[in-house]
Scaffold this motif. Structure first.
Motif, PDB file in Angstrom:
ATOM      1  N   ILE A  68       0.865  -1.179   0.000  1.00 12.84           N
ATOM      2  CA  ILE A  68       0.000   0.000   0.000  1.00 12.84           C
ATOM      3  C   ILE A  68       0.903   1.230   0.000  1.00 12.84           C
ATOM      4  N   ASP A  69       1.258   1.704  -1.184  1.00 11.58           N
ATOM      5  CA  ASP A  69       2.198   2.813  -1.284  1.00 11.58           C
ATOM      6  C   ASP A  69       1.463   4.129  -1.522  1.00 11.58           C
ATOM      7  N   ALA A  70       2.250   5.198  -1.693  1.00 12.01           N
ATOM      8  CA  ALA A  70       1.674   6.535  -1.836  1.00 12.01           C
ATOM      9  C   ALA A  70       0.786   6.632  -3.073  1.00 12.01           C
ATOM     10  N   ASN A  71       1.188   5.994  -4.178  1.00 11.37           N
ATOM     11  CA  ASN A  71       0.384   6.047  -5.397  1.00 11.37           C
ATOM     12  C   ASN A  71      -0.989   5.417  -5.186  1.00 11.37           C
ATOM     13  N   MET A  72      -1.026   4.279  -4.490  1.00 10.05           N
ATOM     14  CA  MET A  72      -2.303   3.633  -4.237  1.00 10.05           C
ATOM     15  C   MET A  72      -3.164   4.475  -3.303  1.00 10.05           C
ATOM     16  N   LEU A  73      -2.542   5.050  -2.283  1.00 10.42           N
ATOM     17  CA  LEU A  73      -3.290   5.865  -1.334  1.00 10.42           C
ATOM     18  C   LEU A  73      -3.870   7.101  -2.011  1.00 10.42           C
ATOM     19  N   ALA A  74      -3.166   7.622  -3.016  1.00  8.58           N
ATOM     20  CA  ALA A  74      -3.667   8.792  -3.742  1.00  8.58           C
ATOM     21  C   ALA A  74      -4.939   8.475  -4.511  1.00  8.58           C
ATOM     22  N   GLN A  75      -5.140   7.188  -4.830  1.00  8.00           N
ATOM     23  CA  GLN A  75      -6.332   6.776  -5.570  1.00  8.00           C
ATOM     24  C   GLN A  75      -7.472   6.347  -4.649  1.00  8.00           C
ATOM     25  N   ALA A  76      -7.228   6.331  -3.356  1.00 11.03           N
ATOM     26  CA  ALA A  76      -8.253   5.888  -2.415  1.00 11.03           C
ATOM     27  C   ALA A  76      -9.414   6.875  -2.376  1.00 11.03           C
ATOM     28  N   GLY A  77     -10.587   6.355  -2.119  1.00  9.49           N
ATOM     29  CA  GLY A  77     -11.748   7.220  -2.019  1.00  9.49           C
ATOM     30  C   GLY A  77     -11.768   7.987  -0.718  1.00  9.49           C
ATOM     31  N   GLU A  78     -12.590   9.033  -0.673  1.00  5.36           N
ATOM     32  CA  GLU A  78     -12.714   9.832   0.543  1.00  5.36           C
ATOM     33  C   GLU A  78     -13.298   9.020   1.690  1.00  5.36           C
ATOM     34  N   ARG A  79     -13.931   7.910   1.360  1.00  7.24           N
ATOM     35  CA  ARG A  79     -14.588   7.096   2.377  1.00  7.24           C
ATOM     36  C   ARG A  79     -13.594   6.332   3.251  1.00  7.24           C
ATOM     37  N   LEU A  80     -12.424   5.974   2.690  1.00  7.37           N
ATOM     38  CA  LEU A  80     -11.451   5.173   3.417  1.00  7.37           C
ATOM     39  C   LEU A  80     -10.828   5.976   4.550  1.00  7.37           C
ATOM     40  N   LYS A  81     -10.999   5.496   5.776  1.00  5.43           N
ATOM     41  CA  LYS A  81     -10.480   6.209   6.941  1.00  5.43           C
ATOM     42  C   LYS A  81      -9.591   5.345   7.831  1.00  5.43           C
ATOM     43  N   LEU A  82      -9.541   4.040   7.574  1.00  5.22           N
ATOM     44  CA  LEU A  82      -8.739   3.165   8.433  1.00  5.22           C
ATOM     45  C   LEU A  82      -8.170   2.016   7.611  1.00  5.22           C
ATOM     46  N   ILE A  83      -6.872   1.762   7.794  1.00  6.45           N
ATOM     47  CA  ILE A  83      -6.223   0.567   7.269  1.00  6.45           C
ATOM     48  C   ILE A  83      -5.852  -0.279   8.477  1.00  6.45           C
ATOM     49  N   ALA A  84      -6.613  -1.355   8.688  1.00  6.56           N
ATOM     50  CA  ALA A  84      -6.411  -2.224   9.852  1.00  6.56           C
ATOM     51  C   ALA A  84      -5.604  -3.438   9.410  1.00  6.56           C
ATOM     52  N   ASN A  85      -4.297  -3.333   9.519  1.00  5.00           N
ATOM     53  CA  ASN A  85      -3.421  -4.378   8.997  1.00  5.00           C
ATOM     54  C   ASN A  85      -3.538  -5.675   9.793  1.00  5.00           C
ATOM     55  N   TYR A  86      -3.629  -6.778   9.063  1.00  6.17           N
ATOM     56  CA  TYR A  86      -3.644  -8.108   9.680  1.00  6.17           C
ATOM     57  C   TYR A  86      -2.197  -8.585   9.769  1.00  6.17           C
ATOM     58  N   GLY A  87      -1.516  -8.185  10.835  1.00  3.39           N
ATOM     59  CA  GLY A  87      -0.108  -8.491  11.024  1.00  3.39           C
ATOM     60  C   GLY A  87       0.566  -7.366  11.771  1.00  3.39           C
ATOM     61  N   ALA A  88       1.725  -7.666  12.331  1.00  8.61           N
ATOM     62  CA  ALA A  88       2.443  -6.675  13.136  1.00  8.61           C
ATOM     63  C   ALA A  88       3.272  -5.726  12.282  1.00  8.61           C
ATOM     64  N   GLY A  89       3.962  -6.258  11.270  1.00 14.31           N
ATOM     65  CA  GLY A  89       4.807  -5.428  10.428  1.00 14.31           C
ATOM     66  C   GLY A  89       3.988  -4.526   9.529  1.00 14.31           C
ATOM     67  N   VAL A  90       4.418  -3.272   9.374  1.00 19.20           N
ATOM     68  CA  VAL A  90       3.708  -2.333   8.509  1.00 19.20           C
ATOM     69  C   VAL A  90       4.644  -1.683   7.493  1.00 19.20           C
ATOM     70  N   ASP A  91       5.785  -2.325   7.209  1.00 13.61           N
ATOM     71  CA  ASP A  91       6.700  -1.748   6.237  1.00 13.61           C
ATOM     72  C   ASP A  91       6.146  -1.795   4.820  1.00 13.61           C
ATOM     73  N   HIS A  92       5.058  -2.530   4.600  1.00 16.00           N
ATOM     74  CA  HIS A  92       4.421  -2.570   3.285  1.00 16.00           C
ATOM     75  C   HIS A  92       3.365  -1.483   3.118  1.00 16.00           C
ATOM     76  N   ILE A  93       3.194  -0.664   4.145  1.00 13.82           N
ATOM     77  CA  ILE A  93       2.213   0.420   4.111  1.00 13.82           C
ATOM     78  C   ILE A  93       2.945   1.754   4.267  1.00 13.82           C
ATOM     79  N   ASP A  94       2.641   2.720   3.401  1.00 15.24           N
ATOM     80  CA  ASP A  94       3.212   4.056   3.535  1.00 15.24           C
ATOM     81  C   ASP A  94       2.402   4.794   4.607  1.00 15.24           C
ATOM     82  N   VAL A  95       2.827   4.618   5.853  1.00 12.63           N
ATOM     83  CA  VAL A  95       2.082   5.174   6.986  1.00 12.63           C
ATOM     84  C   VAL A  95       2.062   6.701   6.926  1.00 12.63           C
TER      85      VAL A  95
END
Length: 336
Positions: A68-95
């Protein structure tokens, strides 16, 4: 913070999109609480599929296999307010990018500590005692009987174990290693509190180079961050004793996999036990051919109990968020 659907009374349940198939008990509970879109099979979603899901949900539940990088987040809808990761590591998400867009990120810390520590010890034993070689011989029907000089591995008791990363998992590895009579050493960005050192009786090394050069076994338990990428690079791997073993149950990117492969092939490192790899499931084919290497398919957290607890944490984070409160496992930029 108010509940994300507070301005629309007709919407009574959050819409939650899940990217991978989860344990049945977790999916059942999610379905009871939320308007959830589940996966019918365990096929990984493509980037486009995830982008589509992000445009039409309040909460996304990704896993470590989803970038889940910056490009994908830029395409997210206004409705998305939470990314609840199933796992401890979050290096795959541009926090950081998520934060800028007003999207909270949560994870599931602490759940897999004991399971991953178990796997680290299993790999240490498997490599030092040459268990896969013995299993392969038995399965191929080549064993001709006991011999005083065959399948000679090494005793783990008395060996120096260097732990790179002394967080929850590193400390759990140390407790297990103490029971096996190993000498515990560690390098961490911060020294442990005195009471923890009193319990574990480890030796702290401020210099990673000095620790690496003196260890019989090195256990990698550090997260993947910009500062830990290739922390075990070719130069540092060359500091290890030729008789040493390296085990990694954290993130593959911490080790320069090509350099490690070259040194294992040349006999400059005695063996390796790897549950994670630098390029995900694309493993260096030369690494697969080596008899002194134990490779596992990212099984460190693969217990029924652990995966169920991960799901429970995801649900608690979503439910707390839906109730208008800060999720207990919120991840902040630069906090990992």
């Amino acid at each position: 913070m108010t509940a994300p659907y507070a301005t629309n009374p007709s919407r009574t349940r959050l819409k939650v999109a899940v990217t991978r198939k989860l344990p049945e008990t977790v999916e059942t509970r999610m379905s009871e609480l939320f308007d959830v879109v589940l996966r019918e099979d365990d096929r990984r979603m493509s980037r486009e599929e995830i982008s589509v899901a992000m445009r039409d949900c309040d909460v996304l539940v990704p896993t470590v296999t989803d970038m889940i990088d910056a490009n994908m987040l830029a395409q997210a809808g206004e409705r998305l307010k939470l990314i609840a990761n199933y796992g401890a590591g979050v290096d795959h998400i541009d926090v950081h990018s998520a934060r800028q867009r007003g999207i909270l990120v949560t994870n599931t810390p602490g759940v897999v500590t004991e399971d991953t520590a178990d796997m680290a010890l299993a790999l240490i034993l498997a490599v030092t005692r040459r268990l896969p070689e013995g299993m392969a011989e038995m399965q191929a029907g080549r064993w001709s009987g006991w011999s005083p000089t065959s399948h000679l591995g090494g005793r783990v008791g008395g060996r120096r174990l260097g732990i790179l990363g002394m967080g929850r998992i590193g400390q759990a590895v140390a407790r297990r290693a103490n029971a096996f009579g190993m000498q515990i050493h560690y390098h961490n960005r911060r020294r442990l509190r005195p009471e923890i050192e009193a319990e574990l009786q480890p030796t702290y090394w401020e210099s990673l180079d000095q620790m690496v050069s003196r260890m019989d076994i090195l256990s990698i338990n550090a997260p993947h961050t910009p500062s830990t990428f290739h922390l075990m690079n070719a130069r540092r791997l060359k500091l290890m004793k030729p008789s040493a073993v390296i085990v990694n149950t954290s993130r593959g990117e911490v080790i320069d996999e090509n350099a490690l492969t070259r040194m294992l092939r040349a006999g400059e490192i005695a063996g390796a036990g790897l549950d994670v790899f630098e390029h995900g499931h694309e493993i260096n084919p030369r690494l697969r051919e080596l008899p002194n290497v134990v490779l596992l398919p990212h099984m460190g957290s693969a217990t029924v109990e652990g995966r169920a607890e991960m799901g429970e944490k995801v649900i608690i984070n979503i439910k707390t968020f839906a109730d208008g409160h800060r999720p207990p496992d919120q991840v902040l930029p630069n906090s990992f």
